[in-house]
Design a protein around this motif. Structure first.
Motif, PDB file in Angstrom:
ATOM      1  N   ASN A   1      36.330  36.227  33.249  1.00 28.68           N
ATOM      2  CA  ASN A   1      36.022  35.032  34.035  1.00 28.68           C
ATOM      3  C   ASN A   1      35.661  33.836  33.164  1.00 28.68           C
ATOM      4  O   ASN A   1      35.322  32.771  33.671  1.00 28.68           O
ATOM      5  N   ARG A   2      35.737  34.008  31.873  1.00 27.09           N
ATOM      6  CA  ARG A   2      35.482  32.929  30.912  1.00 27.09           C
ATOM      7  C   ARG A   2      36.661  32.797  29.949  1.00 27.09           C
ATOM      8  O   ARG A   2      37.571  33.622  29.948  1.00 27.09           O
TER       9      ARG A   2
ATOM     10  N   ALA B   1      35.960  31.052  40.788  1.00 30.40           N
ATOM     11  CA  ALA B   1      34.582  31.399  40.432  1.00 30.40           C
ATOM     12  C   ALA B   1      33.916  32.275  41.484  1.00 30.40           C
ATOM     13  O   ALA B   1      33.059  33.104  41.168  1.00 30.40           O
ATOM     14  N   GLY B   2      34.321  32.111  42.731  1.00 27.82           N
ATOM     15  CA  GLY B   2      33.675  32.863  43.810  1.00 27.82           C
ATOM     16  C   GLY B   2      34.117  34.311  43.924  1.00 27.82           C
ATOM     17  O   GLY B   2      33.529  35.079  44.691  1.00 27.82           O
ATOM     18  N   ASP B   3      35.145  34.699  43.190  1.00 27.93           N
ATOM     19  CA  ASP B   3      35.654  36.074  43.253  1.00 27.93           C
ATOM     20  C   ASP B   3      35.965  36.551  41.839  1.00 27.93           C
ATOM     21  O   ASP B   3      37.117  36.625  41.430  1.00 27.93           O
ATOM     22  N   PRO B   4      34.928  36.874  41.081  1.00 26.11           N
ATOM     23  CA  PRO B   4      35.123  37.256  39.678  1.00 26.11           C
ATOM     24  C   PRO B   4      35.928  38.546  39.533  1.00 26.11           C
ATOM     25  O   PRO B   4      35.933  39.411  40.409  1.00 26.11           O
TER      26      PRO B   4
ATOM     27  N   GLY C   1      37.898  42.728  42.452  1.00 25.01           N
ATOM     28  CA  GLY C   1      37.856  41.273  42.597  1.00 25.01           C
ATOM     29  C   GLY C   1      39.069  40.576  42.020  1.00 25.01           C
ATOM     30  O   GLY C   1      40.123  41.176  41.784  1.00 25.01           O
ATOM     31  N   GLY C   2      38.919  39.261  41.771  1.00 28.47           N
ATOM     32  CA  GLY C   2      39.987  38.463  41.195  1.00 28.47           C
ATOM     33  C   GLY C   2      41.226  38.378  42.064  1.00 28.47           C
ATOM     34  O   GLY C   2      42.342  38.231  41.548  1.00 28.47           O
ATOM     35  N   LYS C   3      41.060  38.462  43.369  1.00 29.07           N
ATOM     36  CA  LYS C   3      42.204  38.552  44.287  1.00 29.07           C
ATOM     37  C   LYS C   3      43.180  37.392  44.141  1.00 29.07           C
ATOM     38  O   LYS C   3      44.403  37.578  44.235  1.00 29.07           O
ATOM     39  N   SER C   4      42.682  36.219  43.907  1.00 32.70           N
ATOM     40  CA  SER C   4      43.556  35.045  43.826  1.00 32.70           C
ATOM     41  C   SER C   4      44.416  35.038  42.560  1.00 32.70           C
ATOM     42  O   SER C   4      45.396  34.299  42.472  1.00 32.70           O
ATOM     43  N   ALA C   5      44.052  35.877  41.597  1.00 32.46           N
ATOM     44  CA  ALA C   5      44.767  35.877  40.317  1.00 32.46           C
ATOM     45  C   ALA C   5      45.775  37.019  40.193  1.00 32.46           C
ATOM     46  O   ALA C   5      46.563  37.036  39.241  1.00 32.46           O
TER      47      ALA C   5
END
Length: 512
Positions: free
Chosen positions: A138-139, A178-181, A228-232
């Motif tokens: 996430n960074r 940021a909201g879904d790490p 997580g990270g669904k959007s990616a």
């Protein structure tokens, strides 16, 4: 006959883009698990690959071209560093959260080209690790291809079948919010997260056969755990188009600068590695199931990137190298009809073995070099390895960079010489074989002769194996007992090349 450097110098002029042709653009197209017999130019399989064939017919097609290894990470390490991967104890198939394998202080192929004025980019499969361990996805990632000489990178973190199933552009996961790490682990699952074992109904597109039974994404089970990270998360069926778009965008971005600067692009295809999920236009086209369809998709990708070079007026001033990271495999962990629908196709060609194997099909791969107007069409039997691209390309561009293992075979690449390597060390899962001239030695190793999971011969035997590859390319006759003097000679040569860590009588390797 002109020597290699004289050959290049004799062609010295500038293109319409203002670029000096003594420093051509360099494009390496690297397939994933593509076998010698998967390319129809070699006349040994049933799949037709017209675009790869056209590329091979326009330059030098090698019949004795090798990857260093029968698996992906080691071969990729050798390609980019010019060093034998067995010298590095960590050079094995990496998990998706492995740290960067290549030391950022070392000189890589993109490093040396960048120092000679090239713009450099990598698009596609990476599988050489990222960061320094325990990556926070996430960074901004501290260690990426951008720290190894690449100006631009757009990659998958590891492989299609490993988490995280995301793309990384330069130092950041693409599309992450940021909201879904994004969380990744190869040690244990995250509390409450489903897997292919606990929730088999999630496997809507493909089921696991062996080893791929952890997190499920896009209806496909993977190796490793992810949350997580669904959007990616990527869509497998769009991967080829995504990488192709990024590769062509790199070329367009380079051309937009109009400064005559040459470029180096390492375009690493994901086909036909598992899970095989080709785009809709290729589904069912080969008649051999998803694997055959994925080979057709790889061929299409080659055609499209070559079309881009032609449209940009770069065809005659681009050195294009095509090869594969290792040999083929049918069932590599999924039920995908690769075995059932293979028919009479022979991905391994006339050779024995395949991926993971010390036998020929593990490391002898499609290998061609094209540079229209500079390289004449030819078929070469010279022994050459992807390891040699480092020193050969360095020589081409005037760099003094070199390694102990990589040989300068520029004349061989350009078709002005028929001289190849005298010998070559080959590797599969940490075990070594040795080729010298037309002879191949496989030392005695413990282990099963057949990898039962993937149903391929391993090349392992309690007794030494000695083959004459000129008279017996299919490795049907072991000459170790009938030619004891030749066996002893090969054992001594192998020990001399590999070093004192190699025990000639037992075939054991103890380098570390």
């Amino acid at each position: 006959m002109l020597g290699p450097l004289a050959f290049v110098a004799a062609s010295c002029h500038t293109t319409t883009t203002g670029q000096d042709v003594t420093t051509p653009n360099i494009l390496i197209i690297y397939a994933d698990d593509l076998g010698y017999g998967d390319v129809s130019a070699y006349g040994q399989g049933q799949i037709q690959t017209p675009n790869i064939d056209k590329l091979a017919a326009s330059g030098v097609r090698f019949t004795n071209g090798y990857a260093t290894s029968a698996t992906c990470t080691p071969s990729r390490l050798a390609l980019l560093t010019g060093t034998y991967p067995w010298r590095n104890e960590n050079a094995k198939i990496l998990p998706g959260d492995a740290p960067l394998l290549i030391d950022t202080a070392s000189v890589t192929l993109p490093d040396l080209l960048k120092k000679e004025g090239y713009a450099t980019g990598v698009v596609g499969k990476w599988h050489l690790g990222l960061g320094s361990g325990n990556v926070d996805w996430n960074r901004a990632i501290a260690k990426t291809p951008n720290d190894l000489g690449f100006d631009y990178s757009y990659i998958m973190a590891a492989t299609n079948d490993r988490v995280p199933t995301v793309f990384v552009e330069n130092r950041n996961v693409v599309g992450l919010t940021a909201g879904d790490p994004l969380l990744v682990s190869y040690e244990k699952n995250f509390p409450g997260e489903p897997t292919a074992v606990t929730n088999p109904e999630l496997m809507t597109r493909m089921k696991w056969h062996h080893g791929h039974n952890q997190s499920v994404h896009n209806g496909i089970p993977r190796i490793g755990y992810m949350k997580g990270g669904k959007s990616a998360l990527w869509k497998d069926e769009l991967m080829a188009e995504t990488f192709l778009a990024k590769a062509t965008a790199f070329i367009d971005s380079h051309l937009a600068k109009k400064n005559g600067q040459p470029f180096f692009l390492y375009y690493a295809l994901n086909q036909p590695h598992v899970p095989r999920v080709p785009g809709a236009r290729f589904v069912g086209k080969s008649g051999l199931g998803p694997r055959g369809d994925a080979v057709l998709e790889a061929d299409w990708c080659v055609g499209e990137i070559m079309k881009k070079l032609k449209e940009a007026g770069l065809t005659n001033n681009t050195l294009v190298i095509f090869s594969s990271d290792n040999g083929p495999v049918l069932n590599d962990g999924y039920y995908d009809d690769a075995v059932e629908k293979n028919g009479t196709h022979t991905p391994w060609g006339q050779f024995r073995g395949g991926k993971y194997s010390l036998l020929e099909a593990g490391t002898r791969v499609p290998f061609s070099v094209s540079w229209p107007g500079r390289i004449k069409a030819a078929v070469s039997d010279a022994l050459i390895c992807q390891l040699d691209l480092f020193s050969s390309i360095a020589s081409l561009v005037g760099s003094t960079a070199s390694t102990t293992d990589s040989q300068n075979l520029l004349g061989t690449l350009l078709g002005t010489s028929e001289t190849g390597r005298a010998n070559l060390v080959l590797e599969a899962s940490g075990r070594l074989a040795f080729r010298s001239g037309n002879w191949l030695l496989i030392p005695p190793y413990p282990g099963k002769p057949v990898n039962e999971q993937v149903q391929l011969e391993t090349g392992l035997s309690p007794s030494p194996q000695l083959y004459n590859l000129r008279s017996d390319p299919g490795q049907q006759k072991n000459l170790a007992q009938s030619l004891p003097d030749k066996l002893t000679e090969m054992q001594k040569q192998m020990k001399q090349v590999v070093g004192d860590g190699y025990q000639a009588n037992t075939g054991e390797l103890q380098l570390h």
